[in-house]
Every structure is written in C-alpha cells, then in structure tokens.
Design an enzyme around this catalytic site. Structure first.
Site, PDB file in Angstrom:
ATOM      1  N   THR B   1      59.150 -60.610  -4.415  1.00 22.47           N
ATOM      2  CA  THR B   1      58.244 -61.773  -4.254  1.00 22.47           C
ATOM      3  C   THR B   1      57.279 -61.534  -3.103  1.00 22.47           C
ATOM      4  O   THR B   1      57.642 -60.945  -2.101  1.00 22.47           O
ATOM      5  CB  THR B   1      59.087 -63.031  -3.938  1.00 22.47           C
ATOM      6  OG1 THR B   1      60.025 -63.228  -4.977  1.00 22.47           O
ATOM      7  CG2 THR B   1      58.216 -64.276  -3.819  1.00 22.47           C
ATOM      8  N   ARG B  29      65.305 -66.996 -17.422  1.00 23.73           N
ATOM      9  CA  ARG B  29      65.596 -67.695 -16.157  1.00 23.73           C
ATOM     10  C   ARG B  29      64.318 -67.810 -15.333  1.00 23.73           C
ATOM     11  O   ARG B  29      63.584 -66.846 -15.189  1.00 23.73           O
ATOM     12  CB  ARG B  29      66.665 -66.906 -15.398  1.00 23.73           C
ATOM     13  CG  ARG B  29      66.978 -67.424 -13.989  1.00 23.73           C
ATOM     14  CD  ARG B  29      66.222 -66.667 -12.945  1.00 23.73           C
ATOM     15  NE  ARG B  29      66.595 -67.026 -11.578  1.00 23.73           N
ATOM     16  CZ  ARG B  29      65.924 -66.591 -10.520  1.00 23.73           C
ATOM     17  NH1 ARG B  29      64.889 -65.816 -10.680  1.00 23.73           N
ATOM     18  NH2 ARG B  29      66.289 -66.954  -9.307  1.00 23.73           N
ATOM     19  N   GLY B  31      62.757 -68.851 -11.521  1.00 17.24           N
ATOM     20  CA  GLY B  31      63.136 -69.042 -10.113  1.00 17.24           C
ATOM     21  C   GLY B  31      62.258 -70.072  -9.441  1.00 17.24           C
ATOM     22  O   GLY B  31      61.552 -70.850 -10.082  1.00 17.24           O
ATOM     23  N   ASP B  32      62.255 -70.046  -8.113  1.00 18.48           N
ATOM     24  CA  ASP B  32      61.570 -71.083  -7.326  1.00 18.48           C
ATOM     25  C   ASP B  32      60.056 -70.918  -7.255  1.00 18.48           C
ATOM     26  O   ASP B  32      59.319 -71.875  -7.039  1.00 18.48           O
ATOM     27  CB  ASP B  32      62.139 -71.058  -5.891  1.00 18.48           C
ATOM     28  CG  ASP B  32      61.861 -69.717  -5.217  1.00 18.48           C
ATOM     29  OD1 ASP B  32      62.494 -68.725  -5.610  1.00 18.48           O
ATOM     30  OD2 ASP B  32      60.991 -69.651  -4.335  1.00 18.48           O
ATOM     31  N   THR B  51      60.742 -67.183  -0.149  1.00 19.03           N
ATOM     32  CA  THR B  51      61.248 -65.997  -0.846  1.00 19.03           C
ATOM     33  C   THR B  51      62.746 -65.913  -0.609  1.00 19.03           C
ATOM     34  O   THR B  51      63.229 -66.357   0.433  1.00 19.03           O
ATOM     35  CB  THR B  51      60.566 -64.709  -0.351  1.00 19.03           C
ATOM     36  OG1 THR B  51      61.209 -63.578  -0.948  1.00 19.03           O
ATOM     37  CG2 THR B  51      60.602 -64.563   1.157  1.00 19.03           C
ATOM     38  N   GLY B  54      66.366 -67.877  -5.403  1.00 20.26           N
ATOM     39  CA  GLY B  54      65.592 -68.935  -6.059  1.00 20.26           C
ATOM     40  C   GLY B  54      66.355 -70.210  -6.308  1.00 20.26           C
ATOM     41  O   GLY B  54      65.848 -71.310  -6.047  1.00 20.26           O
TER      42      GLY B  54
END
Lengths: 180, 131
Positions: B1, B29, B31-32, B51, B54
């Site tokens: 990230t 999936r 992540g954030d 970072t 997530g």
C-alpha cells in the site's frame, strides 16, 4: 505554513537486516516521491495534483505494493484498489478490484471528478475506466519476482495449515489409517 | 500500500491511497484502502491515509475517527493519532500518515516499520523506515 506533504510506502514487519544498499535504495525512492509533491506544491500547484502524482510514482515503482509490484491474489492475479478524497468539500472517488488499470489512483480521481457516485467495484470500475484516456495494461505488467515468491510461500503455508487442520478433524482411527 | 496526504496554498486538503491488497487474497476480499472513512479520509480539518491490517483499520473506522477526535474532543493531530494507534488499534496492526489544515504533519505506526516521508514549506524534510 503554505503547504505540507506526507507520504508512505506501506507499514509492517520491515526486517532490519536488509542490506544497506537496499535500505538506501528505498530511502532514495521515497525522497524522489517526496520531491515530486514538493515541486508541485512549491510552485502553487494543487494538493490533488501533488497526491495523485506522488502516488503515480509509487504505483510505478516495483518496490511498493501498488500498481507494478502489487501482491498476488490466491488465484495468481492482481486486484488493485485506490481512493482519493478532498476534505474541504468531502468529495471522494474510490475503486476496488481493478485488473487492467496501470494507475488506479488516477481512476479514483476521475470517479471523484466525473461521477455522482463515490465507489465502483470490479468489472464496473473497469467499464467506467473505458470512458477515459487512461493507460491500461495486462496482468503480466504487475508481475515482480519478489511478490511471486511471497505468493508461493503463502500458498505453501496454507497447504500445510490445511493439512494440519485436516488431520485434527480425523478420528484417532482415521488418523492411524491416514498415516497408513 | 502507498499513500499521500497534502495541504496546499489554497487550503485544499487531500488524502489518497493505492494498494495491491493482501497476498493470497480470495473471494474478492476488500481491505481498508477504498473504504472512505477507514483507510482513506479527508475532512475540513485533516487528511489521513492508513496502511497495515485492513480488517482492523476498517473496524476502527480509522480515518474518520482521527477527524472526529480532533473536532469533538477537541484534540491535536498528534493526540488523535496516538489515540487511534495506541488506544484503539493493537501493536503490529497499522501505520498512519496525516496532515491537518494548518500544515501540521503526522507519521505514526504501531508496526516495526513504515516507509515514509514528510516535507513542508518551512523547509522541514524527513525520510524514514523504522523508528
């Protein structure tokens, strides 16, 4: 202050026993990324341009997990996400699961500036990207040796774990047979 | 990230993040990073890019938490960053960069390291990996 800029290239258990040459190379690239944003902001450019151009540089740098250098999914491909947000107006653009966009942050900005929506996912995000002059690449573009090796290690660990947990579920009798 | 946050001469305050996600990721999936308010968030007081792990960053609604903490406590960026990384999140879970509307910069982590850098119009400039 007239302007300020902060960048990151990812966090985690970055091992300290990396060779000095590798550490130096990472710091050099971070400094280069910083300089791109500084030049834009120093000359009165916008924070949006500074953020997008710095992240483009980092996406194009195979050392970092974004764009080229992205990690591998379970199926051996690459799925990329990106988001950008302008705090003053709370406008935002985000995309998830794209596979052919060279610079995902630039697509996120196009979403923010051209769509009434905030988030596009997967094939839809790919179709939205078709509306713009955005550089597209095939999945091989994202390949790097070090991420491929990490993926292989992850698959191997997963197999071992599955095998182990599989054994746990066996009855003692089956276990004996299992070891036949 | 990878991520960047910036405030410019016009007072525009922006956060951006881009990622290849998680190794061996399955089932689409997410992540954030693309979740506004979690891995990427900007308000009229602060811009945040996260970072790390997530799922943990999402559960803490991290970016928005920092902004709300600054606005409603009220608190400085430094205090809000510490609250998120030390009180809400656990060791080894995340790194955070942020800049507030006055150009105060923040780089914090509860992980071993984070590739990071900061610069401002007063000539401050730093690049780092570990503490």
């Amino acid at each position: 202050k007239d302007w300020a800029l902060v960048i990151h290239g990812g966090a985690g258990t970055i091992s300290k026993d990396k060779p000095d040459s590798v550490v130096k190379a990472y710091k050099n690239d971070l400094s280069e990324a910083l300089a791109i944003g500084e030049d834009i902001l120093k000359s009165g450019g916008s924070a949006l341009d500074a953020v997008e151009n710095v992240i483009n540089y980092l996406e194009n740098n195979p050392k970092f997990n974004a764009g080229k250098g992205a990690v591998f999914t379970h199926d051996g491909g690459h799925e990329l996400d990106a988001a950008i947000m302008l705090g003053n107006t709370r406008e935002a653009g985000t995309i998830t699961g794209v596979k052919t966009v060279k610079n995902p942050i630039s697509l996120a900005r196009l979403v923010m500036e051209n769509s009434k929506h905030v988030m596009f996912a997967g094939d839809g995000a790919e179709k939205y990207a078709d509306k713009f002059e955005l550089e597209r690449v095939n999945q091989e573009y994202f390949y790097t040796e070090h991420r491929h090796k990490a993926w292989k290690r992850a698959l191997k660990r997963e197999k071992q774990k599955d095998a182990q947990s599989g054994l746990m579920e066996l009855t003692p009798k089956e276990l004996k047979e299992k070891y036949g | 990230t990878v991520g960047a946050v910036a405030v410019d001469k016009e007072g525009q305050i922006v956060a951006g993040t881009s990622t290849g996600g998680m190794t061996n990721k399955k089932f689409g999936r997410v992540g954030d990073v693309p979740i506004i308010g979690s891995g990427t968030y900007a308000s009229d007081v602060v811009a945040v890019s996260m970072t790390g792990w997530g799922e943990k960053i999402m559960r803490a609604v991290s970016g928005h938490t920092v902004s709300a903490y600054m606005k409603h406590k009220p608190a400085s960026l430094e205090e809000a960053g510490s609250y998120l990384l030390e009180d809400l999140l656990n060791k080894g879970e995340a790194g955070m960069i942020a800049v507030d509307k006055d150009g105060n910069t923040y780089m914090g982590m509860n992980t071993l390291g984070m590739f990071r850098g900061a610069a401002d119009s007063e000539g401050n400039r730093e690049v780092a990996i570990w503490e």
